[in-house]
Every structure is written in C-alpha cells, then in structure tokens.
Design a protein around this motif. Structure first.
Motif, PDB file in Angstrom:
ATOM      1  N   VAL A 472      33.699 -68.672   0.862  1.00 22.75           N
ATOM      2  CA  VAL A 472      33.375 -67.551   1.816  1.00 22.75           C
ATOM      3  C   VAL A 472      34.595 -67.200   2.557  1.00 22.75           C
ATOM      4  O   VAL A 472      35.312 -68.026   3.000  1.00 22.75           O
ATOM      5  CB  VAL A 472      32.090 -67.903   2.648  1.00 22.75           C
ATOM      6  CG1 VAL A 472      32.244 -68.823   3.350  1.00 22.75           C
ATOM      7  CG2 VAL A 472      31.533 -66.581   3.541  1.00 22.75           C
ATOM      8  N   THR A 473      34.645 -65.988   2.747  1.00 22.70           N
ATOM      9  CA  THR A 473      35.762 -65.479   3.821  1.00 22.70           C
ATOM     10  C   THR A 473      35.329 -65.003   4.960  1.00 22.70           C
ATOM     11  O   THR A 473      34.244 -63.993   4.864  1.00 22.70           O
ATOM     12  CB  THR A 473      36.961 -64.434   3.168  1.00 22.70           C
ATOM     13  OG1 THR A 473      37.216 -65.089   1.936  1.00 22.70           O
ATOM     14  CG2 THR A 473      38.207 -64.309   3.719  1.00 22.70           C
ATOM     15  N   VAL A 482      33.661 -61.576   5.540  1.00 19.61           N
ATOM     16  CA  VAL A 482      34.667 -60.574   4.624  1.00 19.61           C
ATOM     17  C   VAL A 482      34.438 -60.499   3.350  1.00 19.61           C
ATOM     18  O   VAL A 482      34.323 -59.525   2.561  1.00 19.61           O
ATOM     19  CB  VAL A 482      36.130 -60.828   4.893  1.00 19.61           C
ATOM     20  CG1 VAL A 482      36.978 -59.787   4.418  1.00 19.61           C
ATOM     21  CG2 VAL A 482      36.229 -61.060   6.609  1.00 19.61           C
ATOM     22  N   ILE A 552      34.370 -73.851   0.784  1.00 20.81           N
ATOM     23  CA  ILE A 552      35.668 -73.568   1.202  1.00 20.81           C
ATOM     24  C   ILE A 552      35.645 -72.252   2.030  1.00 20.81           C
ATOM     25  O   ILE A 552      35.031 -71.391   1.374  1.00 20.81           O
ATOM     26  CB  ILE A 552      36.458 -73.272  -0.119  1.00 20.81           C
ATOM     27  CG1 ILE A 552      36.364 -74.443  -0.963  1.00 20.81           C
ATOM     28  CG2 ILE A 552      37.829 -72.658   0.141  1.00 20.81           C
ATOM     29  CD1 ILE A 552      37.256 -74.115  -2.392  1.00 20.81           C
ATOM     30  N   MET A 554      37.370 -69.577   3.754  1.00 22.79           N
ATOM     31  CA  MET A 554      38.690 -68.889   4.296  1.00 22.79           C
ATOM     32  C   MET A 554      38.579 -67.974   5.457  1.00 22.79           C
ATOM     33  O   MET A 554      37.410 -67.404   5.869  1.00 22.79           O
ATOM     34  CB  MET A 554      39.082 -67.915   3.117  1.00 22.79           C
ATOM     35  CG  MET A 554      38.997 -68.726   1.894  1.00 22.79           C
ATOM     36  SD  MET A 554      40.474 -69.490   1.409  1.00 22.79           S
ATOM     37  CE  MET A 554      41.581 -68.390   0.826  1.00 22.79           C
ATOM     38  N   GLU A 555      39.586 -67.704   6.203  1.00 23.61           N
ATOM     39  CA  GLU A 555      39.320 -67.000   7.523  1.00 23.61           C
ATOM     40  C   GLU A 555      40.560 -65.790   7.374  1.00 23.61           C
ATOM     41  O   GLU A 555      41.643 -65.943   6.759  1.00 23.61           O
ATOM     42  CB  GLU A 555      39.602 -67.808   8.737  1.00 23.61           C
ATOM     43  CG  GLU A 555      39.352 -66.992   9.852  1.00 23.61           C
ATOM     44  CD  GLU A 555      39.843 -68.095  11.236  1.00 23.61           C
ATOM     45  OE1 GLU A 555      39.590 -67.506  12.355  1.00 23.61           O
ATOM     46  OE2 GLU A 555      40.488 -69.085  10.992  1.00 23.61           O
ATOM     47  N   VAL A 556      40.160 -64.579   7.718  1.00 30.05           N
ATOM     48  CA  VAL A 556      41.193 -63.518   7.998  1.00 30.05           C
ATOM     49  C   VAL A 556      41.160 -62.903   9.309  1.00 30.05           C
ATOM     50  O   VAL A 556      39.971 -62.887  10.306  1.00 30.05           O
ATOM     51  CB  VAL A 556      40.851 -62.451   7.047  1.00 30.05           C
ATOM     52  CG1 VAL A 556      41.070 -62.727   5.564  1.00 30.05           C
ATOM     53  CG2 VAL A 556      39.383 -61.674   7.075  1.00 30.05           C
TER      54      VAL A 556
END
Lengths: 556, 556
Positions: A472-473, A482, A552, A554-556
C-alpha cells in the motif's frame, strides 16, 4: 615407536557430521601437528530446505593453519572427499591418497581452479610417509570401491589407527586383500586408539563379498528378454565391472547414461582399475541400431533420486531414453536410510511401464561396510587401548562401542565423539576436557555457510503455507491512500478460486490502516504489525493456514 | 446367491491412493447400487509441502449420490476411516462398522458436527445386512487393532470379498480368531472377485502373532532400572494392553502422554476392548511422586514424527516430560516406508541423553499385515475367479498378483486397479473399459482440494531458494520514481551479511526501469518481466540460487 614414558600430546576430534556425532572429518593431533583424516560432504537433512551439501566447519583448522600438515583421504567416495575443494580454498596443505582416489577428485579440483596449486601425494598401501614430523603408514582395506586405505599414525604412545570405510572381503573382486598382516602388527606393537567404521555395527554376522553379486547380475543378463538397465552408484567400479563382464558374456553392447558415471568409468579405465572389453561400449544414440536383447545400459540413480536419469527414464521424461515393457532394470545398491521411499517410487514407475525389476535382492546387492563379526575381528587384531567408533549414526556408534567392550576394551576407554569434543589421549586414561569450534556448514549454490537458522526457518514457513505480500502507498501527511492496498500471494491458495477471500482480506487491511491513521498510529512498525496481526488472524480463521505475511507500506 | 445365468452388472473400482495405484477407498457396484469400502486418509508425499492429509476424489460418488447406498469401514485405523468426515459432508449415507471402529470415529464426527445427522450402523462379525438391495456379510479378520472385519458382498455372479487389513493370527491377543470357516464357505459357494491386502506381499513366510511382543515387552519392564517409556501407534490397543499388563506385573504406575492415545484408551476401555487394572493409571504430573522403577509412560510418536511428544521428550523440549539417563524407551512399531530416518533421529536423541533404547527389535515389534504364506492361504480359501490386490504400493500389488497366479488364478484374471479404472466383472471375463473421475484430493487446513499443482509448485520454489520482493512506485506520466525500488527477501540470503549483494540488485532494478522508461516500454507486464529477468540473471551469477522474484510496480 616406543611404549616407554613420554610427554607427547595426542588429541583426536571430529569437525563435522550430521546428526548427533562427528563422522565426515577427523583430526589427529600429535605434539601440536595436525593430520586431517578425510574431508567428506554430507547429504542435507530433509529440513535443510534448498541446501546442496553439508560440510564440516573447518574454522579451527584455518585458525591454526601453520599446524595443519596434511589431509589423508581414505577412498574416493564423496562422503569422504567431497568437501576437499572447500577445504583447500582456505587451507593449502598436501593431500595424500591412492591413485584412484586422487584420480577421482582431480576433476573436482580442476573445476575449482585448485589442481595446480595443490600438492598431491599419491601413495600406495604399505607406504610410510612423514607428514610434518608425524610418521604415517597406509594399509589396504576392502570396501565397495577399489584402492581403499586405512591409516596408522605413529605416536610416541602407540599407533592411532583410522580404518576408513571397510569390510573383510575374502574374495575381493580385484584379488587385493585387506592387509591383516599389518593390522596384526599394529596390534602387537600397540594401538593407542582405534577409529573404526560403525556403519553396519547394528548388523550381526559378516557382510558378503563384493563378489557375491557377480552370479546374480550375470543370471539377470542371461535371462532378460530385452534390454538390461543396471542402476548402481556411479563410483561402484566393481559393480560396473561385473555389469560390463556380464554384458560381454551375453553379447550385449553397453551404453552409459549420466556424466558422473562416464567420468568414473573413464578415470578408472585410464588408471587400470576397470577392464573395458574392446567394442563393448556404444553411445546412447546408437542403441536404436541394436536389438533389445543385445543391449545393456549403465546408469546411476540407485537411491531413487528424483533428479536422476533413471527416475526420468522410468517416468518417460528423459530426453535420451525411456524404459519400455520387456526391459529389465537391476537396482544394485543398499538403500541409504531415508531413501527407501524414493527408491520404492522409482520401482513403482518401472513396474507401471511394464518393466521387470530386480531390486532389494541379495543377489544383486551388497553392503561395503563390515558387520559385527568383522568389526570384532578388527578390534581383536588391533587390541586398541582406546576406541572411537566413527562413521554411521549415533546409535550405530553406540552399538559399535558395545561390541568393543565385548572384545575387551574397557568401557571407560570407549569414546563417542560429538563434533568438536577433543579426546586427549594418554596411555592409561583419556580426557574430554576441551572443545574446538566444529559443526556443520551448509553449502547452497556459491554460498558457504550463509544459509543459517533464519534463512532455513523462513524457507520452512514459506514451504508450508506460502506467502502473502500486502502493498500500500500512503500519503501520511494527508492521511490518505495513494494506491492499494494490493495483495499478492504465492503458495497460499489458488488465487482464481479465492477471489472472495482475498477481497475480504484487502478490506481488512484497509479498515486496519484507516483505524490506525484515525488514531494517529503512524509509525511504520505499528502499522505493519497491526496489518500482520489482523490479516493473520483472519486468514487462519478462514483457512486454518498461516502464510508468511509481508506488509509493505510505501510513503509519498 | 446362484451361479446360474444372470445379467447382473458388477463393477469394482478405486477412487484414491497415492503412488501408482488405488488403495484407500474402493467401490463395489452391483446393478447400479454402490457400496463404498473404507474411506481412508493418506499421509502426504514429501513434495506435497504444507499439505495435512490426502483423501480420495469422491466427485463420482457425489454426482451419483442416489446410487450410493452405504459405506463400510473395515477397522478403526485412519488409513481406512480418516476421510469419513470429508465424505459425509458431501454424501449422507449410512456407515457400517464394528463397535470399536465406530467408537473411534465418533469423536471425529462430533468435531465436524456430523454425528447427529449420520446414520451409524454398528455391526458384528457374522452379521448379514442389506444395503440398498445388496446383501453383505461381515467376517472377522485379525490385525493390529481389535474388531476388524472383512466384507463379502453377495452378487448374482458370486461373492465380491474385501479382506480389509489382515493377517492370520493363530494366538490372537483377544482370543478372537479370523473366521476361516466363513471364508472357506465363500470359496465353496463361489467368489467372483477377491480384493486382498497387499502390504506385506513382498515378505516371504508368515507374520508373527500380536502375542509375540508380550514376553519381549515384559522382559524390558522387568529389567529396566528406571522408568519405561513405551512408544506405539496410539491405535494399537493390543500393544497398549501388553504395556499395561507388564506395568501391573512389575508394580509400575502408568501415565499417558498425548491426546490421541488418551482418547483411544478411554474409548476402548469404555467399550470393553481394554482391561485397565484398578489404580494403575496416574497423571503425568503425579510421576514425580513415584520412583523411576515404579513408573511406565505410554505415548505415540513411534514413527519419529517431529511434532510428537516422544520427539520433544527426547530433545528435552517437552513441557511435561524429559527423557533422562536410566530411562528405557521401547519403540514398538514397524517403520512406515520413508520414516526410517526420522525414527533413527529420535533413537539418536534418546541415546545421546543416555537412555536405553529398544527398537527395531523383533521382540517388541510385529506387523499387522499378512505375509506371503498367509496371503496364499487367503487365496486358497477363497479360490477367487478374479483377483484385485489392494492396499500397499504398486510393487507390492504386483508381488501379490504373482502370488495369486501361483495359487492358480489365471494371469488374465489378476487386475491391478489404478485410480478410477473400472473393472467390469463377468463370471468368465472382466473388462477395464471405462474410467470414472478419481485421484487424490489434498487437504490443507480447512481447504479441501484448493491446493493444487500451482500452489505446490510455488511452495517448492519458495522452499528451495526463498523469495525476493521488489517494490517501486512510479509516476509514469512524469517518468520518475516516486519511491523505491526497495527489495525485501525471505529465505534467500542472510540479509545482514548480504547488504552489498542487495544494494547492487537494487541498482540493477533502477537501471532496468530507467532504460525501459527511456525506451518508452511502460506496459506493466514488460516492466515486470524485464526486472525479473535482469534480477534473476544477476542473482544466479552471484549466488547460483534462483529465488522467486516478485516485482511489484505501483503507479501514482
């Protein structure tokens, strides 16, 4: 050598061996000089997933390399010399062995670019050599491969004798007899310690000669209506000779399938250990030019190895050859413990095709290891003061220790050596006071020792219920998703039939992350462990399976 | 029954069985009515990673459920009735079995919420029943568990007889003899087809009686200086009785470790198959109140199962009990093919602790299956027109078929049945013209049949070299990386020691993606396959391993 008072230090220890005891590499230390006895490789245990071979931990040798004076190989089986390239990469010392033994390992050394830089000392039974300051003498023993030796190391306190693998073969195929004369002499002069092969210590009686399989194999060749396929360990030169002789007598041509066996045949022929009759050999692709009853095929795979040509030939998936009805297959090997089932599977395949199968039959099979009567003979010849059972599993060494006691070795002088335990020998008594680093090192591909408990634990988990990756973001500042969450699984469920389950799982992940974000729980580790917990519980409820879950984020 | 002309249709087939032949569920069809013989579960093959049990494919029965009239269980072993709950979930038919057999499965049915809705018919040897329009008669046989029966199904063409597992025990522990009288009578009246147990068809001679282990076990109990631990299959009521009797005679208290064995003891005691002397039993936590020589412990784990209490007790990791020096452990079981090594491992552990071990010893061990002489006796009593070897592996069925021929069965009337092959029987000849859906169904957790080739292939890959997940988030419009690439691995390498390798791998992924983006290759599948190829090649070069590679490309 002398028996009078002395201050020499003699130590014996094992560096590796699966199970509960050392068995594939022994070291004898005389006054600080070390002689290594064999450098074998072992087949990984079933739970060592993905591991190719197992070798001994030689860090003690490496740390003390100036004191290591030589490696002696008792014979050419991989269980006794297969770890040599790995050892020589870290340790440049001379290697002693007989002509055939050294011939068989040369190829391996070449592959590892070690041949040129290794000092190879070819010795013969009866030879005496000085390795460092240590005198050693080699004596002939019989086994299932030619040119086997035992070693008598001369110490101020008496001989330390290592038998290697042996049996007493009264009709050896090559007419070369075990040197009972020398053995008797060691016994007379005084054997401080005997290290003797325990593989068959649980079997009463005497192991038959290599010769006994000759008439059995010939009979099968004579009676077979079609092709004869002989499966035997690729290193069993005696058995290969018997098959070739039987083929010649029944006017059959012989083809060999498998690189390992071709190599052994070439080397032992070149060195004079195998007589290959003229015009006997043909290539596999020439088989079609001959009638079935004029053909024999030699191949390995006698332990039912799923990767072997025999296994493929039986299943009809081999590129070169398929077993056909009317073929007769001889499986000439003693099953290694644990391999009974895979051998059975191959036999079943062969029967299914319609072949005749001769297996687990005393007429075509014989062990290379001494049974109880022979082990007691060895003990009586050597009359050792101390006794160390070697090779075999722990229970076999126990049985061997009991035999030694019945021949008069004092119970306190029977020593079972676990890896690294150092037996310090004095004429009267012996102590096991110190330990050296020892154990098993796993080889996987090019990695030596890099596969350890963590990697194996993960492989075991993965093998049981597969893996589920959740990706996942997030935009944590804006507290929004996201992209994702997406779930990818492997080895868990058949995805096409589990869409509902995986959709629901995705939903659970979304809910969990939302709750976390609302509660301002936003450290990576908490997010991940929440996702893992919720998903794990949900999937176990639904499926009673526990796949590895890999979140997992993820970051933006 | 009559031998005169008739137009009845009799068909026999097997629905499941690992290996090359049916063996755990047979069906006899008489004029379109089906009787199911046994509903066993099988232990998964080694390469069926993570699978709990294997059962037969019953889709043919489900499709034709109105024609299925009943299930007959020959005895209480899981290999013969362990699949019953799975069958009954899909198929509501009456189940026939003896008192002990049904007692043992009741618990299982309760767990699966099936007990109330299942019509359970308790029968006794000698009973005749009508199942649908088919008449069946039960006859007593001997085996390693009490209350075993064979079945004779009466067809217009003669009997179809299913022996179940059996041996001819001339001194049965419960003094209940195999009913050779009835068998003789079936033979006289005419047996159309015999289905007989092939497990020991490769063994010459006669299998000893269950009674032979009695003196052996008693001798060990008498001579043991400390505790005696008896490990035997939890269902072996005879052996449990012998151990209890030996304990009583030597004034030992008995504790039981393991739920399965406790269950069997309770049920067989309640139903009158086990005599438990008063004041004999104690709880495990009471053991500490008694001296070693006054204690016996009963437990399962006799196949060396790593999950068993015996394995844990030997390794010192069991919560309740640890093996100590002076303990004597009796392993009373015939090794299942393939389990020799795990049993050996437990024996090694036990020896290492310093326990005495009595194992693979004829005095404490005996098979429950008939050897060749007994199999020929069965054949001679029944004089079957047609013969179908059942149970055992393919090679054992082949051996049994050969035995049948030596007793006079015509070679063309010996039929090896692969799963689903339908044997259509007529008095003179038989044809194998049709096939019904059949095979093995894998049970993993709650999933029945959802683990298939794809899932297993993935588990095998994962178990060998682990997995590498590559995650990257791209902004494809802007042609930029938003986050990543990141690499997470499990079961591949020890990460802390492989930072360089993984950094380089990450670099390769970045380069590959850049190139793709520059070349305007931006379909998901191409990006992924490029990453997979480059990474796979790089990692194989560096490590000679082939982990599963899972590229995950997210887009924002």
């Amino acid at each position: 050598m002398s028996k009078q008072e002395n201050t020499s230090k003699v130590r014996v220890f094992a560096l590796g061996g699966l199970g509960e005891t050392g068995k594939n590499m022994y070291v004898v230390e005389v006054n600080d000089e070390m002689i290594v006895l064999d450098a074998g490789q072992m087949i990984p245990e079933d739970d060592m997933l993905g591991v190719d071979i197992v070798i001994a931990d030689i860090s003690y040798l490496v740390q003390n390399q100036e004191r290591v004076k030589g490696i002696i190989l008792s014979h050419g089986h991989a269980e006794h010399c297969g770890a040599l390239p790995y050892v020589l990469k870290k340790l440049q010392v001379p290697v002693y062995g007989t002509k055939l033994t050294m011939g068989l390992i040369e190829d391996d050394l070449k592959t590892h670019h070690l041949l040129k830089k290794t000092e190879i000392k070819i010795v013969s039974p009866g030879d005496r050599v000085k390795i460092g300051n240590v005198k050693a003498e080699f004596f002939r023993v019989s086994h299932s491969i030619p040119d086997c030796i035992g070693v008598a190391i001369d110490t101020p306190q008496g001989y330390v004798v290592y038998t290697g693998d042996f049996k007493f073969d009264q009709t050896p195929a090559d007419r070369k007899f075990a040197d009972t004369g020398r053995m008797t002499e060691y016994g007379k002069k005084g054997v401080l310690c005997l290290l003797s092969d325990s593989t068959n210590a649980e079997l009463p009686g005497t192991t038959p000669s290599e010769k006994v399989t000759e008439p059995g194999i010939k009979a099968v060749f004579r009676e077979a209506l079609g092709r004869v396929i002989v499966s035997t360990p690729s290193s069993n030169v005696y058995r290969i000779q018997q098959a070739m002789d039987a083929a010649r007598e029944t006017n059959r041509k012989v083809a060999v399938v498998g690189e390992a066996m071709k190599k052994v045949i070439n080397i032992s022929k070149r060195l004079g250990y195998l007589r290959v009759p003229k015009n006997l050999m043909i290539n596999v692709d020439e088989l079609a030019n001959h009638k079935g009853e004029k053909i024999a095929v030699l191949t390995a795979g006698s332990q039912g190895e799923p990767t072997s040509a025999l296994h493929r030939m039986a299943k009809g998936t081999d590129r070169q050859l398929s077993i056909m009805p009317k073929d007769t297959v001889i499986i000439s090997a003693i099953p290694t413990p644990g391999k009974e089932k895979s051998i059975g599977r191959v036999v079943d395949f062969l029967y299914k095709v319609g072949a005749e199968v001769v297996h687990s039959d005393k007429d075509v099979n014989v062990s290379g290891h001494a049974s109880q009567e022979e082990l007691m003979l060895m003990l009586n010849l050597m009359k050792p003061r101390h006794f160390v059972p070697v090779q075999g599993e722990f229970r076999m060494q126990i049985a061997h220790g009991n035999l030694a006691q019945t021949t008069g070795v004092h119970p306190e002088r029977v020593h079972l050596l676990q890896n690294g335990e150092v037996l310090q020998l004095e004429e009267k008594n012996a102590t096991k006071s110190t330990k050296v680093p020892a154990g098993n090192v796993l080889v996987d591909g090019l990695g030596i020792g890099d596969v350890g408990n963590i990697v194996l634990r993960d492989r075991r988990l993965l093998s049981k219920d597969g893996i589920l990756v959740v990706v996942v973001t997030l935009n944590k500042k804006a507290n929004t998703f996201v992209s994702g969450p997406d779930i990818i699984s492997r080895g868990f469920v058949y995805v096409r039939e589990s869409e509902e389950l995986l959709d629901e799982a995705k939903q659970k992940v979304t809910e969990t992350l939302r709750e976390c974000m609302n509660d301002n729980v936003n450290e990576w580790s908490s997010l991940k462990s929440n996702v893992r917990d919720v998903l794990s519980r949900y999937l176990f409820d639904q499926t009673k399976r526990r796949p590895m879950i890999l979140p997992i984020i993820m970051e933006v």
